[in-house]
Design a protein around this motif. Structure first.
Motif, short mmCIF file in Angstrom:
data_model
loop_
_atom_site.label_atom_id
_atom_site.label_comp_id
_atom_site.label_asym_id
_atom_site.label_seq_id
_atom_site.Cartn_x
_atom_site.Cartn_y
_atom_site.Cartn_z
N ARG A 44 -5.23 -0.89 -19.63
CA ARG A 44 -5.58 -1.74 -18.38
C ARG A 44 -5.72 -0.48 -17.52
NH1 ARG A 44 -2.11 -4.02 -14.02
NH2 ARG A 44 -0.64 -2.46 -14.39
N ILE A 45 -7.02 -0.41 -16.84
CA ILE A 45 -7.39 0.17 -15.56
C ILE A 45 -6.74 -0.39 -14.06
CG2 ILE A 45 -8.84 1.77 -14.38
CD1 ILE A 45 -10.26 2.11 -17.04
N VAL A 46 -6.09 0.49 -13.39
CA VAL A 46 -5.90 0.08 -11.96
C VAL A 46 -6.12 1.38 -11.22
CG1 VAL A 46 -3.78 -1.44 -12.64
CG2 VAL A 46 -3.37 0.97 -11.87
N THR A 47 -6.53 1.03 -10.02
CA THR A 47 -7.04 2.07 -8.94
C THR A 47 -6.48 1.84 -7.52
OG1 THR A 47 -9.24 3.14 -8.18
CG2 THR A 47 -9.05 0.80 -8.52
N SER A 48 -6.41 2.94 -6.95
CA SER A 48 -5.90 3.11 -5.45
C SER A 48 -7.24 2.39 -4.79
CB SER A 48 -6.20 4.57 -5.27
OG SER A 48 -6.30 4.60 -3.63
N PRO A 49 -7.03 1.75 -3.78
CA PRO A 49 -8.22 1.14 -3.05
C PRO A 49 -9.14 1.92 -2.32
CG PRO A 49 -6.00 0.88 -1.57
CD PRO A 49 -5.79 1.45 -3.25
N LEU A 50 -8.70 3.23 -2.29
CA LEU A 50 -9.66 4.21 -1.41
C LEU A 50 -11.04 4.17 -2.60
CD1 LEU A 50 -7.55 6.78 -0.12
CD2 LEU A 50 -8.46 5.01 1.05
N ARG A 51 -12.23 4.38 -1.69
CA ARG A 51 -13.34 4.21 -2.42
C ARG A 51 -13.85 5.45 -3.36
NH1 ARG A 51 -19.05 5.25 1.19
NH2 ARG A 51 -20.35 5.13 -0.56
N ARG A 52 -12.98 6.52 -3.30
CA ARG A 52 -13.28 7.48 -4.34
C ARG A 52 -12.59 7.17 -5.69
NH1 ARG A 52 -10.14 9.76 0.11
NH2 ARG A 52 -8.15 10.36 -0.59
N CYS A 53 -11.57 6.40 -5.67
CA CYS A 53 -10.79 5.99 -6.67
C CYS A 53 -11.62 4.64 -7.42
CB CYS A 53 -9.48 5.65 -6.38
SG CYS A 53 -8.61 7.19 -6.20
N VAL A 54 -12.08 4.02 -6.40
CA VAL A 54 -12.74 2.73 -7.01
C VAL A 54 -14.19 3.13 -7.77
CG1 VAL A 54 -14.13 0.51 -6.30
CG2 VAL A 54 -11.74 1.31 -5.39
N GLY A 61 -16.20 2.31 -16.28
CA GLY A 61 -16.78 0.89 -16.87
C GLY A 61 -15.60 -0.05 -16.40
N ALA A 62 -14.85 0.15 -15.34
CA ALA A 62 -14.00 -0.60 -14.89
C ALA A 62 -14.28 -1.14 -13.31
CB ALA A 62 -12.43 -0.12 -15.15
N ALA A 63 -15.45 -1.50 -13.16
CA ALA A 63 -15.89 -1.91 -11.59
C ALA A 63 -14.84 -3.10 -11.30
CB ALA A 63 -17.23 -2.34 -11.57
N ASP A 64 -14.35 -3.85 -11.84
CA ASP A 64 -13.46 -4.70 -11.42
C ASP A 64 -11.94 -4.31 -11.82
OD1 ASP A 64 -13.22 -4.66 -14.19
OD2 ASP A 64 -13.26 -6.94 -14.64
N ALA A 65 -11.58 -3.20 -11.76
CA ALA A 65 -10.10 -2.66 -11.92
C ALA A 65 -9.38 -3.22 -10.70
CB ALA A 65 -9.96 -1.20 -11.98
N ALA A 66 -8.33 -3.65 -10.90
CA ALA A 66 -7.32 -4.03 -10.02
C ALA A 66 -6.97 -2.86 -8.76
CB ALA A 66 -5.85 -4.76 -10.68
N ARG A 67 -7.03 -3.11 -7.58
CA ARG A 67 -6.58 -2.41 -6.53
C ARG A 67 -5.07 -2.50 -6.39
NH1 ARG A 67 -11.73 -2.84 -7.94
NH2 ARG A 67 -13.41 -2.40 -6.30
N GLU A 68 -4.51 -1.26 -6.48
CA GLU A 68 -3.10 -1.02 -6.29
C GLU A 68 -2.92 -0.18 -4.97
OE1 GLU A 68 0.22 -1.60 -5.86
OE2 GLU A 68 -0.01 -2.42 -7.70
N SER A 69 -2.43 -1.00 -3.93
CA SER A 69 -2.32 -0.08 -2.60
C SER A 69 -1.01 0.92 -2.57
CB SER A 69 -1.98 -1.09 -1.57
OG SER A 69 -0.63 -1.79 -1.70
N ARG A 70 0.21 0.70 -3.63
CA ARG A 70 0.83 1.67 -3.86
C ARG A 70 0.74 3.06 -4.56
NH1 ARG A 70 5.23 -2.79 -6.33
NH2 ARG A 70 3.20 -3.08 -7.52
N ILE A 71 -0.59 3.04 -4.95
CA ILE A 71 -0.95 4.26 -5.29
C ILE A 71 -2.09 4.94 -4.46
CG2 ILE A 71 -0.23 3.81 -7.88
CD1 ILE A 71 -3.16 3.27 -8.54
N ILE A 72 -2.10 4.53 -3.20
CA ILE A 72 -2.83 5.09 -2.34
C ILE A 72 -2.51 6.68 -2.16
CG2 ILE A 72 -1.77 4.71 -0.29
CD1 ILE A 72 -4.67 3.85 0.68
N GLU A 73 -3.52 7.57 -1.68
CA GLU A 73 -2.87 9.09 -1.26
C GLU A 73 -1.83 9.05 -0.29
OE1 GLU A 73 -2.34 11.72 -2.32
OE2 GLU A 73 -4.07 13.13 -2.22
#
Length: 187
Positions: A44-54, A61-73
């Motif tokens: 499963r792929i999750v991403t920081s909400p910042l643009r460079r991670c999204v 291939g995970a454009a719909d990956a869940a955004r996780e604010s706790r892993i922001i820089e």
């Protein structure tokens, strides 16, 4: 044990120039490519909400990956946009003393690696309880903080291993979310 793989976002104009990005929402450089090792496919792929991670997650291939604010820089406060080199030159002993604080290093108006860990720990516990292997597209500061926690490194002096920022770093989480290094620099 729950597998957790961490991948730093792709290159941006700021990172290429050695500028501290912090919470700045900088896009990836055009034309870059990103891949993950086969051992991470199916995670499963999750991403920081910042643009460079999204954008990095989208390239995976995970454009719909869940955004996780706790892993922001890490928040670099007043030093966002500067370079470490220029800060060291300008601030001299003040910067050296701050860097010598390790986990308690803190830019003015920003957060320390210890504070990054404080927001990561509940997320790690949530991941461990869910038990689902996860690949997180995140940031250098987050990866360093988790690496410090997993190795007992207090961020003073040299790290116990060199991290390749274009590679994936694989950890395992116990039932409470405590991380352990499995493999570093996996390509």
């Amino acid at each position: 044990m729950t597998p957790l793989a961490l991948l730093r976002h792709g290159e941006t104009a700021w990172s290429a120039a050695g500028r501290i990005q912090g919470r700045a929402d900088v896009p990836l450089l055009p034309g870059i490519s990103i891949s993950i090792p086969k051992s991470c496919s199916g995670m499963r792929i999750v991403t920081s909400p910042l643009r460079r991670c999204v954008e990095t997650a989208t390239l995976l291939g995970a454009a719909d990956a869940a955004r996780e604010s706790r892993i922001i820089e890490m928040d670099w406060g007043h030093w966002q946009g500067e370079s470490l080199t220029s800060l060291r030159e300008r601030l001299g002993d003040e910067m050296r003393d701050n860097e010598a604080r390790g986990l308690d290093f803190r830019p003015p108006g920003g957060e320390s690696p210890r504070l990054v860990l404080a927001r990561l720990k509940p997320w790690l516990k949530d991941l461990a309880q869910a038990g689902q292997p996860t690949l997180a597209v995140t940031h250098r500061g987050v990866i360093r903080a988790l690496f410090a926690e997993a190795t007992g490194w207090d961020m003073r002096g040299k790290p116990p291993a060199r991290l390749d920022w274009s590679a994936v770093h694989v950890f395992s989480l116990d039932e409470e979310g405590a991380p352990r290094v499995e493999r570093l620099n996996v390509k």
